[in-house]
Design a protein around this motif. Structure first.
Motif, mmCIF file in Angstrom:
data_model
loop_
_atom_site.group_PDB
_atom_site.id
_atom_site.type_symbol
_atom_site.label_atom_id
_atom_site.label_comp_id
_atom_site.label_asym_id
_atom_site.label_seq_id
_atom_site.Cartn_x
_atom_site.Cartn_y
_atom_site.Cartn_z
ATOM 1 N N SER A 20 0.831 -1.210 0.000
ATOM 2 C CA SER A 20 0.000 0.000 0.000
ATOM 3 C C SER A 20 0.867 1.264 0.000
ATOM 4 C CB SER A 20 -0.946 0.010 1.195
ATOM 5 O OG SER A 20 -0.219 0.026 2.402
ATOM 6 N N ILE A 21 1.973 1.239 0.703
ATOM 7 C CA ILE A 21 2.883 2.392 0.705
ATOM 8 C C ILE A 21 3.626 2.458 -0.623
ATOM 9 C CG2 ILE A 21 4.888 3.442 1.828
ATOM 10 C CD1 ILE A 21 2.224 3.644 3.396
ATOM 11 N N ARG A 22 4.005 1.314 -1.171
ATOM 12 C CA ARG A 22 4.655 1.293 -2.487
ATOM 13 C C ARG A 22 3.743 1.928 -3.536
ATOM 14 N NH1 ARG A 22 8.864 0.008 -4.787
ATOM 15 N NH2 ARG A 22 9.672 -1.300 -3.153
ATOM 16 N N HIS A 23 2.452 1.647 -3.441
ATOM 17 C CA HIS A 23 1.493 2.242 -4.385
ATOM 18 C C HIS A 23 1.537 3.774 -4.285
ATOM 19 C CE1 HIS A 23 -2.144 2.986 -6.662
ATOM 20 N NE2 HIS A 23 -2.618 3.663 -5.632
ATOM 21 N N LEU A 24 1.545 4.301 -3.071
ATOM 22 C CA LEU A 24 1.618 5.759 -2.893
ATOM 23 C C LEU A 24 2.939 6.312 -3.414
ATOM 24 C CD1 LEU A 24 0.027 6.126 0.657
ATOM 25 C CD2 LEU A 24 -0.989 6.750 -1.559
ATOM 26 N N VAL A 25 4.012 5.600 -3.155
ATOM 27 C CA VAL A 25 5.327 6.043 -3.635
ATOM 28 C C VAL A 25 5.359 6.046 -5.160
ATOM 29 C CG1 VAL A 25 7.774 5.382 -3.761
ATOM 30 C CG2 VAL A 25 6.598 5.435 -1.558
ATOM 31 N N ASP A 26 4.812 5.011 -5.767
ATOM 32 C CA ASP A 26 4.764 4.965 -7.232
ATOM 33 C C ASP A 26 3.946 6.124 -7.791
ATOM 34 O OD1 ASP A 26 6.356 2.699 -7.260
ATOM 35 O OD2 ASP A 26 4.662 1.309 -7.493
ATOM 36 N N ARG A 27 2.832 6.438 -7.143
ATOM 37 C CA ARG A 27 2.035 7.599 -7.562
ATOM 38 C C ARG A 27 2.832 8.885 -7.425
ATOM 39 N NH1 ARG A 27 -2.874 8.148 -4.199
ATOM 40 N NH2 ARG A 27 -2.879 10.203 -5.155
ATOM 41 N N ALA A 28 3.555 9.030 -6.324
ATOM 42 C CA ALA A 28 4.363 10.238 -6.093
ATOM 43 C C ALA A 28 5.467 10.368 -7.135
ATOM 44 C CB ALA A 28 4.954 10.224 -4.693
ATOM 45 N N ARG A 29 6.060 9.251 -7.518
ATOM 46 C CA ARG A 29 7.137 9.288 -8.513
ATOM 47 C C ARG A 29 6.619 9.714 -9.874
ATOM 48 N NH1 ARG A 29 10.404 4.056 -8.733
ATOM 49 N NH2 ARG A 29 11.826 5.369 -9.892
ATOM 50 N N TRP A 41 3.476 12.642 2.285
ATOM 51 C CA TRP A 41 3.235 12.928 3.707
ATOM 52 C C TRP A 41 2.162 12.014 4.296
ATOM 53 C CZ3 TRP A 41 6.392 14.777 7.045
ATOM 54 C CH2 TRP A 41 7.346 15.723 6.686
ATOM 55 N N PRO A 42 1.041 11.784 3.608
ATOM 56 C CA PRO A 42 0.066 10.834 4.167
ATOM 57 C C PRO A 42 0.643 9.418 4.318
ATOM 58 C CG PRO A 42 -0.984 12.211 2.525
ATOM 59 C CD PRO A 42 0.491 12.483 2.444
ATOM 60 N N ALA A 43 1.577 9.051 3.450
ATOM 61 C CA ALA A 43 2.218 7.736 3.593
ATOM 62 C C ALA A 43 2.986 7.659 4.905
ATOM 63 C CB ALA A 43 3.147 7.473 2.404
ATOM 64 N N CYS A 44 3.624 8.761 5.308
ATOM 65 C CA CYS A 44 4.338 8.788 6.593
ATOM 66 C C CYS A 44 3.377 8.627 7.759
ATOM 67 C CB CYS A 44 5.105 10.099 6.755
ATOM 68 S SG CYS A 44 6.586 10.189 5.782
ATOM 69 N N VAL A 45 2.214 9.238 7.637
ATOM 70 C CA VAL A 45 1.223 9.154 8.713
ATOM 71 C C VAL A 45 0.675 7.730 8.828
ATOM 72 C CG1 VAL A 45 -1.043 9.966 9.489
ATOM 73 C CG2 VAL A 45 0.637 11.592 8.581
ATOM 74 N N SER A 46 0.407 7.105 7.684
ATOM 75 C CA SER A 46 -0.176 5.762 7.717
ATOM 76 C C SER A 46 0.852 4.671 7.996
ATOM 77 C CB SER A 46 -0.932 5.470 6.424
ATOM 78 O OG SER A 46 -0.045 5.414 5.337
ATOM 79 N N ALA A 47 2.118 4.930 7.712
ATOM 80 C CA ALA A 47 3.175 3.938 7.967
ATOM 81 C C ALA A 47 4.422 4.649 8.488
ATOM 82 C CB ALA A 47 3.476 3.149 6.699
ATOM 83 N N PRO A 48 4.384 5.134 9.729
ATOM 84 C CA PRO A 48 5.499 5.929 10.254
ATOM 85 C C PRO A 48 6.810 5.159 10.390
ATOM 86 C CG PRO A 48 3.904 5.450 11.986
ATOM 87 C CD PRO A 48 3.305 4.980 10.697
ATOM 88 N N GLN A 49 6.769 3.854 10.294
ATOM 89 C CA GLN A 49 7.980 3.044 10.364
ATOM 90 C C GLN A 49 8.635 2.852 8.991
ATOM 91 O OE1 GLN A 49 4.874 1.931 10.421
ATOM 92 N NE2 GLN A 49 4.839 0.280 8.927
ATOM 93 N N TYR A 55 13.051 9.404 3.495
ATOM 94 C CA TYR A 55 14.164 9.717 2.597
ATOM 95 C C TYR A 55 13.663 10.469 1.364
ATOM 96 C CZ TYR A 55 17.822 8.925 -0.871
ATOM 97 O OH TYR A 55 18.769 9.102 -1.854
ATOM 98 N N LEU A 56 12.630 9.939 0.743
ATOM 99 C CA LEU A 56 12.079 10.592 -0.438
ATOM 100 C C LEU A 56 11.584 12.004 -0.115
ATOM 101 C CD1 LEU A 56 10.126 7.653 -2.076
ATOM 102 C CD2 LEU A 56 12.216 8.729 -2.896
ATOM 103 N N LEU A 57 10.946 12.146 1.027
ATOM 104 C CA LEU A 57 10.425 13.462 1.401
ATOM 105 C C LEU A 57 11.530 14.479 1.630
ATOM 106 C CD1 LEU A 57 7.381 12.680 3.676
ATOM 107 C CD2 LEU A 57 7.400 14.200 1.697
ATOM 108 N N TYR A 58 12.565 14.106 2.399
ATOM 109 C CA TYR A 58 13.585 15.124 2.646
ATOM 110 C C TYR A 58 14.397 15.415 1.409
ATOM 111 C CZ TYR A 58 17.128 11.584 4.399
ATOM 112 O OH TYR A 58 18.005 10.549 4.588
#
Length: 168
Positions: A20-29, A41-49, A55-58
């Motif tokens: 589910s986080i990979r899906h968000l990352v792929d969308r962001a890319r 940012w919502p990916a960080c909230v839903s999966a803070p670990q 890394y991608l955000l900073y």
């Protein structure tokens, strides 16, 4: 896979990200750079670990010159990595030998993110904080495996008016 380099995420960040986080990352890319943060940012909230997202955000925010947001993402990533590696949440309190910073995983990501935070602080004009971070990096990584010498050199070579830095 690492989201940017193609290297194994396990080697760099200590684990794969969930589908589910990979899906968000792929969308962001695939999104325009200016819109990617609104997905990450919502990916960080839903999966803070999930360390790769920080890394991608900073990297994204620093690349866009959004240094306050880059600092926020790096600080949150540092805290998440500290929890995962069993390190103190205060970076000042981390001591050599508390973790194997050379081994792939959360401790190495923590060290790498400490370097990123030093760079962001330098760009923000926070020379004192950047210097303290670089000194901590030298204590924890005397062999300079994460390349903090680059930030150290920038700090030594830059004056208060270089790199958009403020005086002080």
């Amino acid at each position: 896979m690492n989201l940017l380099t193609g290297a194994e995420s396990t080697a760099l960040f200590g684990g794969e990200i969930s589908p589910s986080i990979r899906h968000l990352v792929d969308r962001a890319r695939q999104a325009p750079r200016e819109e990617a943060a609104a997905i990450l940012w919502p990916a960080c909230v839903s999966a803070p670990q999930s360390l790769p997202v920080y890394y991608l955000l900073y990297k994204l925010h620093a690349g866009l010159g959004e240094l306050d947001q880059a600092e926020q993402a790096a600080s949150k990533g540092l805290a998440a990595a500290a929890r995962a590696a069993g390190l103190p949440t205060d970076w000042h309190a981390v001591q050599p030998g508390q973790a194997d910073f050379a081994a792939p995983g959360a401790a190495r990501f923590w060290l790498f993110t400490l370097k990123a935070l030093a760079f962001v602080q330098l760009r923000r004009g926070e020379r004192g904080i950047a210097q303290a971070l670089v000194e901590q990096l030298a204590r924890l990584d005397p062999g300079d495996q994460v390349g903090a010498s680059v930030v150290r050199a920038l700090l030594a070579e830059s004056g208060p008016s270089s790199l958009g830095l403020k005086r002080g």
